[in-house]
Scaffold this motif. Structure first.
Motif, mmCIF file in Angstrom:
data_model
loop_
_atom_site.group_PDB
_atom_site.id
_atom_site.type_symbol
_atom_site.label_atom_id
_atom_site.label_comp_id
_atom_site.label_asym_id
_atom_site.label_seq_id
_atom_site.Cartn_x
_atom_site.Cartn_y
_atom_site.Cartn_z
ATOM 1 N N GLY A 1 0.995 -1.486 -0.417
ATOM 2 C CA GLY A 1 0.024 -0.246 0.035
ATOM 3 C C GLY A 1 0.760 1.167 -0.090
ATOM 4 O O GLY A 1 0.530 2.622 0.290
ATOM 5 N N GLU A 2 2.050 1.442 -0.591
ATOM 6 C CA GLU A 2 2.662 2.283 -0.611
ATOM 7 C C GLU A 2 2.792 2.940 -1.197
ATOM 8 O O GLU A 2 3.665 4.246 -1.598
ATOM 9 C CB GLU A 2 4.617 1.688 -0.059
ATOM 10 N N ILE A 3 2.342 2.621 -2.726
ATOM 11 C CA ILE A 3 2.439 3.144 -3.760
ATOM 12 C C ILE A 3 0.796 2.532 -4.160
ATOM 13 O O ILE A 3 0.562 1.417 -4.169
ATOM 14 C CB ILE A 3 3.899 2.819 -4.538
ATOM 15 N N ALA A 4 0.649 2.989 -5.793
ATOM 16 C CA ALA A 4 -0.889 2.653 -5.925
ATOM 17 C C ALA A 4 -0.800 1.339 -6.385
ATOM 18 O O ALA A 4 -0.255 1.352 -7.044
ATOM 19 C CB ALA A 4 -1.045 3.916 -7.494
ATOM 20 N N ASN A 5 -1.983 1.073 -6.312
ATOM 21 C CA ASN A 5 -2.395 -0.091 -6.967
ATOM 22 C C ASN A 5 -2.305 0.279 -8.916
ATOM 23 O O ASN A 5 -3.308 0.584 -9.360
ATOM 24 C CB ASN A 5 -4.084 -0.240 -6.190
ATOM 25 N N LEU A 6 -1.823 -0.706 -9.279
ATOM 26 C CA LEU A 6 -1.422 -0.945 -10.506
ATOM 27 C C LEU A 6 -2.490 -2.050 -11.304
ATOM 28 O O LEU A 6 -2.523 -2.404 -11.094
ATOM 29 C CB LEU A 6 -0.354 -1.224 -10.835
ATOM 30 N N LYS A 7 -3.222 -1.172 -12.283
ATOM 31 C CA LYS A 7 -4.351 -2.217 -13.714
ATOM 32 C C LYS A 7 -2.908 -1.853 -14.863
ATOM 33 O O LYS A 7 -3.123 -0.954 -14.938
ATOM 34 C CB LYS A 7 -5.675 -1.916 -13.437
ATOM 35 N N ILE A 8 -3.007 -3.632 -15.171
ATOM 36 C CA ILE A 8 -2.137 -2.638 -16.969
ATOM 37 C C ILE A 8 -3.412 -3.111 -18.026
ATOM 38 O O ILE A 8 -3.673 -4.698 -18.047
ATOM 39 C CB ILE A 8 -0.925 -3.797 -16.784
ATOM 40 N N LYS A 9 -3.815 -2.534 -18.861
ATOM 41 C CA LYS A 9 -4.484 -2.660 -19.773
ATOM 42 C C LYS A 9 -3.728 -2.628 -21.291
ATOM 43 O O LYS A 9 -3.561 -1.626 -21.155
ATOM 44 C CB LYS A 9 -5.838 -1.710 -19.181
ATOM 45 N N CYS A 10 -3.171 -4.424 -22.216
ATOM 46 C CA CYS A 10 -3.095 -3.653 -23.187
ATOM 47 C C CYS A 10 -3.848 -3.422 -24.596
ATOM 48 O O CYS A 10 -5.236 -4.488 -24.444
ATOM 49 C CB CYS A 10 -1.847 -5.184 -23.094
ATOM 50 N N LEU A 11 -3.625 -2.452 -25.101
ATOM 51 C CA LEU A 11 -4.525 -2.199 -26.091
ATOM 52 C C LEU A 11 -3.775 -2.852 -27.783
ATOM 53 O O LEU A 11 -2.933 -2.313 -28.520
ATOM 54 C CB LEU A 11 -5.694 -0.669 -26.415
ATOM 55 N N LEU A 12 -3.813 -4.251 -28.131
ATOM 56 C CA LEU A 12 -3.656 -4.205 -29.182
ATOM 57 C C LEU A 12 -4.479 -3.998 -31.097
ATOM 58 O O LEU A 12 -5.838 -4.847 -30.670
ATOM 59 C CB LEU A 12 -3.202 -5.855 -28.800
ATOM 60 N N LEU A 13 -3.736 -3.487 -31.575
ATOM 61 C CA LEU A 13 -4.561 -2.802 -32.939
ATOM 62 C C LEU A 13 -3.958 -3.070 -33.624
ATOM 63 O O LEU A 13 -3.262 -3.705 -34.258
ATOM 64 C CB LEU A 13 -4.215 -1.621 -32.844
ATOM 65 N N ASN A 14 -5.104 -4.281 -34.339
ATOM 66 C CA ASN A 14 -5.089 -5.590 -35.373
ATOM 67 C C ASN A 14 -5.100 -4.698 -37.081
ATOM 68 O O ASN A 14 -6.372 -3.977 -37.522
ATOM 69 C CB ASN A 14 -5.637 -6.820 -36.098
ATOM 70 N N TYR A 15 -4.043 -4.958 -37.665
ATOM 71 C CA TYR A 15 -4.576 -4.044 -38.687
ATOM 72 C C TYR A 15 -5.140 -4.388 -40.052
ATOM 73 O O TYR A 15 -4.888 -5.626 -39.758
ATOM 74 C CB TYR A 15 -3.001 -3.251 -39.409
ATOM 75 N N ASN A 16 -5.692 -4.396 -41.360
ATOM 76 C CA ASN A 16 -6.150 -4.559 -42.192
ATOM 77 C C ASN A 16 -4.629 -4.951 -43.010
ATOM 78 O O ASN A 16 -3.599 -5.234 -43.090
ATOM 79 C CB ASN A 16 -6.907 -3.922 -43.014
ATOM 80 N N GLN A 17 -5.159 -6.650 -43.783
ATOM 81 C CA GLN A 17 -4.117 -7.514 -44.753
ATOM 82 C C GLN A 17 -3.742 -6.391 -45.667
ATOM 83 O O GLN A 17 -2.398 -6.301 -45.782
ATOM 84 C CB GLN A 17 -4.761 -8.465 -45.105
ATOM 85 N N ASP A 18 -3.616 -6.052 -45.467
ATOM 86 C CA ASP A 18 -3.660 -4.636 -47.245
ATOM 87 C C ASP A 18 -2.261 -3.783 -46.482
ATOM 88 O O ASP A 18 -1.274 -3.661 -46.883
ATOM 89 C CB ASP A 18 -4.219 -3.715 -47.650
ATOM 90 N N ASP A 19 -2.607 -3.006 -45.083
ATOM 91 C CA ASP A 19 -1.036 -2.279 -44.295
ATOM 92 C C ASP A 19 -0.597 -3.409 -43.905
ATOM 93 O O ASP A 19 0.623 -2.778 -44.017
ATOM 94 C CB ASP A 19 -2.303 -1.644 -43.088
ATOM 95 N N CYS A 20 -0.762 -4.435 -43.767
ATOM 96 C CA CYS A 20 0.280 -5.193 -43.272
ATOM 97 C C CYS A 20 0.930 -5.758 -44.437
ATOM 98 O O CYS A 20 2.400 -6.218 -44.489
ATOM 99 C CB CYS A 20 -0.815 -6.879 -42.462
ATOM 100 N N LYS A 21 0.179 -5.953 -46.306
ATOM 101 C CA LYS A 21 1.182 -6.267 -47.055
ATOM 102 C C LYS A 21 2.106 -4.897 -47.605
ATOM 103 O O LYS A 21 3.921 -5.976 -47.448
ATOM 104 C CB LYS A 21 0.303 -7.428 -47.815
#
Length: 497
Positions: free
Chosen positions: A288-308
């Protein structure tokens, strides 16, 4: 035949042995430099890419590596003898209670936490070493106690940091205004941006850039050197300064984390002494000496044209011959940060969040464009070109606000931001550095009367083409590995663009 380890200075020792033994020990302290394959000297054949910490011609090696030398000798069954003058005439045997009593003696505002006591105790008893303590763990309070201990012994202390803003923060904000409640009689002086370097003050703080080219004679006036955030220093400058401090027995380094590059780790250990970790972020959260931490990862998946496009982009030599297939790192980052759908998703996310948010960017053009698109009226922008007084103004504003958005560059974010009232930290740029990542998270971990938790949002970019991972995705996977090592809980959400 036994080897003999002789005292040379407080920076170096000398291994006296036959050449065969020296070569055997040298091999143990030899490794490839980071990114050596791209160094011009390696490419031209003038250098084999290796760093050798032991000079077999002189026998010189950094004194801080003695524990590792002895460990190697024990494993290799090499007998050794130590020069008695390697050890200081006066040794302290402080206990945690001694540390607590000392803080009371100097009328410090509160009793240091267990891990701060451990940091002070270890530093005093060992005379040298590197303290590993995470961001938001109250490192400046430990440094205050260490400085005051040496001052109480009639010694002069040189504190070195790597940013001008940290000089003022450490001495004026922390040591003088916050911790020195009863105005103990010790003198201070700060050096940065051309300020006078001649002083008789007991506690001196400076940027390392301001003193790196000063002669050894200038450093000889000090009895103690303390280097803060040693991971952020240029390796050549660290070596240059510490080698000039060859007569200073008491030498300490601090950092939140050390990277995994062997060259950096062994060099810093050699110059300061072995590192010791006094706390982990997840331990401080649990207590409790520092703030409680929550990590949320947002993984953005690009379309095939972008990937290519990213996966097959071609680069040619001047003669027309194919040089490389697949986007370079810089082209990929440029593509990602200018992607309209990505910008729209992230702006929408930021606007939907209630609370104070710090958004970290890497490229200035990207940061300014992102700031322009944030519709929140209460917002501010900071990069390296924003004056320190303006940064301080924005920090004070956010500490008093409830729904402010700060768009801040990674360079200033990592160590130049001190805001307790942060509810969300958002990383919107590809980031590989372990050190900067943990510092970034640490910016939100300070607690206040109205805040005891923080959410860190990590944005990843998936442009994988066929079986090849793109750079940003590799960096994202590396960050997931770091979270696991630090024992953080992680939630991953995927979104198709």
């Amino acid at each position: 035949m036994a080897i003999f380890i002789a005292q040379v200075s407080e920076t170096h020792c000398r291994i006296v042995a036959d050449r065969g033994s020296l070569l055997e020990i040298q091999e143990h302290f030899t490794f490839f430099a980071d990114n050596y394959k791209w160094h011009p000297k390696f490419k031209s054949g003038f250098w084999d890419g290796k760093i050798r910490l032991l000079n077999v011609n002189t026998g010189l090696i950094y004194k801080g590596l003695i524990p590792e030398i002895l460990e190697f000798c024990d494993k290799s069954k090499i007998e050794y003898e130590l020069d008695a003058s390697l050890f200081p005439d006066e040794c302290y045997e402080f206990t945690n209670q001694d540390v607590v009593d000392f803080y009371k003696k100097i009328d410090a505002p509160y009793v240091p936490h267990d891990y701060q006591q451990e940091a002070v105790k270890h530093s005093i008893n060992s005379n040298r070493g590197i303290i590993l303590s995470p961001t938001a763990s109250g490192k400046s309070y430990f440094l205050y106690g260490l400085n005051m201990f040496y001052v109480s012994k009639g010694l002069r202390v040189l504190n070195l940091v790597h940013r001008a803003g940290l000089v003022k923060q450490l001495i004026e904000d922390n040591f003088v205004d916050e911790y020195n409640k009863n105005k103990n009689s010790f003198t201070t002086h700060t050096i940065f941006a051309g300020r006078d370097k001649n002083t008789k003050a007991q506690v001196v703080a400076s940027t390392w850039q301001s003193v790196v080219n000063l002669p050894k004679k200038w450093f000889d006036q000090f009895d103690v050197i303390i280097c803060d955030e040693v991971h952020a220093w240029k390796a050549t400058s660290t070596i240059k300064i510490l080698e000039k401090c060859s007569d200073i027995i008491f030498r300490h380094g601090t950092t939140g984390t050390l990277d995994d590059i062997k060259e950096n780790l062994l060099t810093l250990t050699g110059l300061f002494g072995p590192p010791i970790r006094v706390a982990m972020t997840h331990e401080l959260i649990a207590s409790g000496e520092i703030a409680n931490l929550k990590i949320k990862c947002l993984l953005l998946n690009y379309n095939q044209d972008d990937c290519k496009y990213i996966g097959t982009k071609k680069y040619f030599h001047d003669g027309g011959k194919l040089k490389k297939r697949g986007a370079t790192y810089f082209d990929e980052v440029d593509f990602i940060t200018n992607h309209k759908k990505r910008q729209k998703v992230l702006n929408s996310m930021i606007e939907s969040i209630d609370g104070n948010i710090l958004v970290a960017f890497k490229n200035v053009a990207h940061g300014k464009e992102f700031f322009k698109n944030v519709k929140n009226e209460s917002k501010f922008y900071i990069d390296g070109g924003v004056p320190v007084d303006i940064r301080s103004k924005h920090q004070k504003e956010m500490n008093e606000a409830k729904n402010m958005k700060g768009i801040v560059s990674l360079g200033t974010f990592a160590e130049g931001i001190n805001i307790k009232n942060v509810n969300y930290v958002v990383l919107i740029a590809p980031l590989k550095s372990k050190i900067k990542l943990l510092q970034l998270i640490g910016r939100g971990l300070r607690i206040s009367d109205i805040k005891d938790k923080v959410t860190f949002i990590d944005v990843g970019d998936n442009l994988r083409y066929k079986k090849k991972n793109n750079y940003a995705l590799l960096h994202f996977l590396g960050r997931l590995k770091r979270y696991k090592e630090e024992k953080f809980s992680v939630e991953i959400i995927e979104k198709d663009l």
